[in-house]
Write a protein that holds these residues in place. Structure first.
Motif, PDB file in Angstrom:
ATOM      1  N   ASN A   1       0.359  -1.308   0.163  1.00 23.09           N
ATOM      2  CA  ASN A   1      -0.178   0.008   0.076  1.00 23.09           C
ATOM      3  C   ASN A   1       0.828   1.523  -0.312  1.00 23.09           C
ATOM      4  OD1 ASN A   1      -1.502   2.201   1.670  1.00 23.09           O
ATOM      5  ND2 ASN A   1      -2.938   1.035   0.818  1.00 23.09           N
ATOM      6  N   SER A   2       0.566   2.231  -1.470  1.00 21.92           N
ATOM      7  CA  SER A   2       1.409   3.393  -0.984  1.00 21.92           C
ATOM      8  C   SER A   2       1.430   4.119   0.109  1.00 21.92           C
ATOM      9  CB  SER A   2       0.976   4.207  -2.816  1.00 21.92           C
ATOM     10  OG  SER A   2      -0.652   4.375  -1.986  1.00 21.92           O
TER      11      SER A   2
ATOM     12  N   LEU B   1      -7.957  10.005   4.065  1.00 24.83           N
ATOM     13  CA  LEU B   1      -6.708   9.937   4.653  1.00 24.83           C
ATOM     14  C   LEU B   1      -7.109   8.055   4.987  1.00 24.83           C
ATOM     15  CD1 LEU B   1      -5.379  11.892   7.765  1.00 24.83           C
ATOM     16  CD2 LEU B   1      -4.456  11.678   5.458  1.00 24.83           C
ATOM     17  N   CYS B   2      -7.137   8.123   3.854  1.00 25.77           N
ATOM     18  CA  CYS B   2      -7.409   6.337   3.554  1.00 25.77           C
ATOM     19  C   CYS B   2      -6.786   5.618   2.588  1.00 25.77           C
ATOM     20  CB  CYS B   2      -8.985   6.467   2.802  1.00 25.77           C
ATOM     21  SG  CYS B   2     -10.120   7.147   4.050  1.00 25.77           S
ATOM     22  N   PHE B   3      -6.659   3.707   3.403  1.00 26.04           N
ATOM     23  CA  PHE B   3      -5.539   3.376   2.728  1.00 26.04           C
ATOM     24  C   PHE B   3      -6.102   2.369   1.309  1.00 26.04           C
ATOM     25  CE2 PHE B   3      -4.113   3.411   7.138  1.00 26.04           C
ATOM     26  CZ  PHE B   3      -2.849   3.030   6.977  1.00 26.04           C
ATOM     27  N   ASN B   4      -7.753   2.320   1.986  1.00 28.25           N
ATOM     28  CA  ASN B   4      -8.414   2.051   0.563  1.00 28.25           C
ATOM     29  C   ASN B   4     -10.485   2.555   0.828  1.00 28.25           C
ATOM     30  OD1 ASN B   4     -10.126   0.532  -1.353  1.00 28.25           O
ATOM     31  ND2 ASN B   4      -8.406  -1.057  -0.669  1.00 28.25           N
ATOM     32  N   GLN B   5      -9.788   3.345  -0.494  1.00 26.28           N
ATOM     33  CA  GLN B   5     -12.253   3.981  -0.018  1.00 26.28           C
ATOM     34  C   GLN B   5     -13.161   3.074  -0.346  1.00 26.28           C
ATOM     35  OE1 GLN B   5     -12.105   7.328   0.274  1.00 26.28           O
ATOM     36  NE2 GLN B   5     -10.524   7.874  -0.199  1.00 26.28           N
ATOM     37  N   LEU B   6     -12.783   1.634  -1.592  1.00 21.83           N
ATOM     38  CA  LEU B   6     -13.647   0.904  -1.641  1.00 21.83           C
ATOM     39  C   LEU B   6     -12.886  -0.828  -1.461  1.00 21.83           C
ATOM     40  CD1 LEU B   6     -16.860   0.558  -2.283  1.00 21.83           C
ATOM     41  CD2 LEU B   6     -15.794   0.749  -4.628  1.00 21.83           C
ATOM     42  N   MET B   7     -13.649  -0.402  -0.068  1.00 21.89           N
ATOM     43  CA  MET B   7     -13.066  -1.806   0.329  1.00 21.89           C
ATOM     44  C   MET B   7     -14.408  -3.052   0.672  1.00 21.89           C
ATOM     45  SD  MET B   7     -11.409  -3.222   3.678  1.00 21.89           S
ATOM     46  CE  MET B   7     -11.864  -2.614   4.621  1.00 21.89           C
ATOM     47  N   PHE B   8     -14.826  -3.999   0.194  1.00 18.33           N
ATOM     48  CA  PHE B   8     -16.217  -5.115   0.713  1.00 18.33           C
ATOM     49  C   PHE B   8     -15.582  -6.007   2.080  1.00 18.33           C
ATOM     50  CE2 PHE B   8     -14.386  -6.812  -3.663  1.00 18.33           C
ATOM     51  CZ  PHE B   8     -14.403  -8.534  -3.089  1.00 18.33           C
ATOM     52  N   PHE B   9     -16.572  -6.064   2.202  1.00 21.81           N
ATOM     53  CA  PHE B   9     -16.911  -7.907   3.573  1.00 21.81           C
ATOM     54  C   PHE B   9     -17.135  -7.891   3.691  1.00 21.81           C
ATOM     55  CE2 PHE B   9     -14.363  -3.964   5.994  1.00 21.81           C
ATOM     56  CZ  PHE B   9     -14.019  -4.249   6.438  1.00 21.81           C
ATOM     57  N   SER B  10     -17.100  -9.799   3.020  1.00 15.94           N
ATOM     58  CA  SER B  10     -17.653 -10.997   3.060  1.00 15.94           C
ATOM     59  C   SER B  10     -17.578 -11.969   4.208  1.00 15.94           C
ATOM     60  CB  SER B  10     -17.390 -11.696   1.616  1.00 15.94           C
ATOM     61  OG  SER B  10     -17.543 -10.806   0.428  1.00 15.94           O
ATOM     62  N   PRO B  11     -18.527 -12.909   4.289  1.00 20.59           N
ATOM     63  CA  PRO B  11     -19.086 -13.695   5.484  1.00 20.59           C
ATOM     64  C   PRO B  11     -18.408 -15.154   4.936  1.00 20.59           C
ATOM     65  CG  PRO B  11     -20.813 -12.931   5.397  1.00 20.59           C
ATOM     66  CD  PRO B  11     -20.077 -12.432   4.334  1.00 20.59           C
ATOM     67  N   PRO B  12     -17.112 -15.642   5.300  1.00 23.15           N
ATOM     68  CA  PRO B  12     -16.362 -16.493   5.200  1.00 23.15           C
ATOM     69  C   PRO B  12     -16.875 -17.921   4.858  1.00 23.15           C
ATOM     70  CG  PRO B  12     -15.038 -15.689   6.797  1.00 23.15           C
ATOM     71  CD  PRO B  12     -16.736 -14.988   6.896  1.00 23.15           C
TER      72      PRO B  12
END
Length: 598
Positions: free
Chosen positions: A428-429, A489-500
């Motif tokens: 991550n930059s 100040l975001c490492f990632n603007q769009l991140m999705f969460f999923s149930p394993p």
């Protein structure tokens, strides 16, 4: 004579063979006709555009030329390629052991595909259904060689005894059903991650059963009730773990230890969707930064004195001094540097003080004095408004604008080792812009969460926007907010969460549909809004004010006007020095010395 009898025997044998051939041919044609009608009915129930035929030559092969559908024939029973079959594929199998597919990706894509199996007369449908249920393939129908006579289709039914049904082709009954619409109390194995507010586990006082609440746990509870199933919490202590992390739950899903994990793994933690499927949440991954402290009152004076405004006021002072000097005598005779910079009328006028007005002034002087008074009213009003506003609510100290600014502040960023590993693996930059000296890495995930939940303003914390909503709701009870979400100040603007989930979960499609419906009806949003209340009810959060409220004094202290007093003393000292120089006639002495030197 013997030759005649031999010819007669051969003639009879030929006629008998012809009759048997005609009977067999007629039987095959009737069977093909019945099967064509079955395939036409299946096409009407759910259209398919590809046929996949497993096994060696059987009656299904002769049907292909009449169907006009693309077909793939796998005589060996297994493919060596990752076939991209469409979802509307129909599988025809020549025998109960003809399908021996070994390609895992192909098996996953064809898991829910409808299968029609041609059985021998001595085959038992119950055994065939057991065989396919072990492979977690449940859309199975079977026909025997005598189908053209009995019109009986055997369909597998997973949650009943016996595990199949005999259905007449001409009866209005479905051949394939959704077996998992009613699981008849079957277990769905899960492990909660115990991360508030999405999963909170407690023991019911009345029943003594383990239950869970939260916007993720509620979704899981509703799903279990919808399928008429029951929830089984796996004992993680038997697996050598005291508290399961998201990584542990993902690994157990890969090992088929659990069915669906009551946890959320982010898109930063996995590279494939083999064990993590449809996203439940879409969010960002940003920094939770302490609210900058208010400036002390003694620095308010320096805040309202802007250099540009002071420059403009100094220019006005010089301009008014020049105009007053010229308009009094209509000459430049008294125009000196001292008279311009220390002009009594101009200086006192801009400060809003009274000054002696010359008798019989000209119209030009009156106009200049009028403009001077107007400027003094504007300047004093402006500074008085600034001063009162800043004393009522002082401005904040400088805030962090970029990741590189973290090194310029005394704050450190607290982060868990797991998050560091994920951000480092992704290269991550933004994370690389932060110096390691300004990171406080926690090896224990639980300790890190406790620190973040305590609202310790000595640290900066990375947090998902979804989790921030809970912190924001809690801070509404504070006298002053302790943290704010730095959206820039975001490492990632769009991140999705999923149930394993385990790879070959047969009701995965129902779970995905259930998640979408929960969002469509606004239940997830409602559960999120109630998260903090649930945390308080279970004793996982308190309504205590954790902010560090600034103590407001009843009146100004001597330290609050220290800068004004220092400037006042400096000005008084300068005036005394000038007065002493004046009474000692220092100017005349300097002039004489200058003339003598020249």
């Amino acid at each position: 004579m013997a030759l005649g009898w031999l010819v007669l025997i051969f003639c009879c044998f030929g006629q008998l063979s012809a009759k048997l051939f005609n009977v067999t041919h007629t039987t095959d044609l009737e069977l093909e006709d019945r099967l064509l009608r079955v395939l036409s009915r299946l096409n009407l129930e759910e259209e398919y555009n590809t046929l996949l035929v497993y096994g060696e030559e059987c009656v299904f092969h002769s049907l292909l030329r009449h169907l006009g559908k693309p077909a793939v024939i796998v005589a060996s029973g297994s493919t060596n390629y990752d076939w991209n079959f469409s979802t509307s594929t129909l599988i025809l199998t020549c025998g109960s052991d003809a399908e021996r597919e070994e390609n895992s990706n192909t098996l996953l894509k064809l898991q829910r595909t409808r299968r029609l199996i041609h059985l021998q007369e001595n085959s038992q449908p119950e055994e065939i259904c057991n065989q396919y249920s072990q492979k977690e393939q449940h859309n199975i129908a079977m026909v025997k060689s005598s189908f053209h006579q009995s019109d009986t289709i055997y369909s597998c039914r997973f949650f009943q005894t016996p595990n199949y049904e005999e259905e007449h082709f001409f009866q209005d009954q479905p051949i394939y059903i959704e077996n998992f619409q009613n699981m008849h109390g079957a277990m769905i194995r899960t492990v909660p991650d115990l991360l508030v507010p999405r999963t909170m586990v407690y023991r019911d006082r009345k029943t003594g059963q383990t239950k869970m609440v939260g916007y993720l746990a509620n979704m899981m509870n509703n799903y279990v009730r919808k399928l008429n199933a029951s929830l089984e919490f796996i004992n993680i202590t038997d697996l050598g773990v005291q508290k399961a992390s998201v990584v542990d739950i993902m690994n157990w899903a890969k090992e088929d230890i659990l069915d669906i994990g009551t946890a959320l793994s982010s898109s930063l933690q996995f590279k494939s969707t083999g064990n993590v499927w449809y996203p439940y949440l879409l969010t960002g991954y940003c920094l939770m930064v302490p609210v900058p402290a208010k400036l002390p009152y003694n620095l308010v004076y320096s805040m309202i004195v802007d250099p540009q405004v002071l420059s403009i006021i100094f220019v006005l002072l010089c301009v008014f001094s020049i105009l007053i000097i010229y308009s009094e005598n209509l000459s430049w005779q008294n125009l000196t540097l001292a008279n311009v910079l220390l002009n009594d009328k101009s200086l006192r006028g801009l400060l809003g003080q009274s000054f002696p007005f010359p008798p019989n002034p000209s119209k030009h002087l009156k106009l200049i004095i009028f403009v001077l008074c107007f400027a003094s009213v504007m300047i004093t009003t402006m500074y008085e408004a600034y001063l009162q506003s800043y004393f009522t609510r002082p401005p904040s100290e400088p805030s962090i604008r970029s990741f590189r600014d973290i090194g310029n502040f005394s704050l450190k960023m607290a982060i868990s080792r797991m998050e560091v590993n994920v951000l480092t693996s992704l290269n991550n930059s933004h994370f690389r812009e932060i110096n390691e000296d300004h990171l406080l890495i926690y090896e224990n995930w639980s300790e890190y969460l406790v620190l973040r939940d305590s609202f310790n303003t000595s640290f900066i914390f990375p947090v998902s926007v979804d989790r921030w909503s809970g912190y924001e709701a809690q801070q509404k009870l504070f006298a002053e907010p302790a943290f704010y979400l730095a959206a820039d100040l975001c490492f990632n603007q769009l991140m999705f969460f999923s149930p394993p989930m385990r790879r070959y979960l047969p009701h995965r499609h129902l779970f995905e549909e259930h998640m979408m419906r929960q969002h469509e009806f606004g239940l997830v949003t409602f559960w999120k809004s109630q998260s903090f209340i649930e945390m308080v009810r279970l004793g996982l959060a308190s309504m205590k004010d954790l902010s560090h409220e600034r103590k407001i004094e009843g009146s100004l202290l001597l330290d609050d006007i220290s800068w004004i007093l220092k400037l006042y003393l400096g000005a008084i000292g300068l005036s005394i020095c000038c007065f002493i120089l004046e009474i000692s006639r220092c100017g005349e002495i300097c002039s004489r010395l200058w003339r003598c030197w020249r």
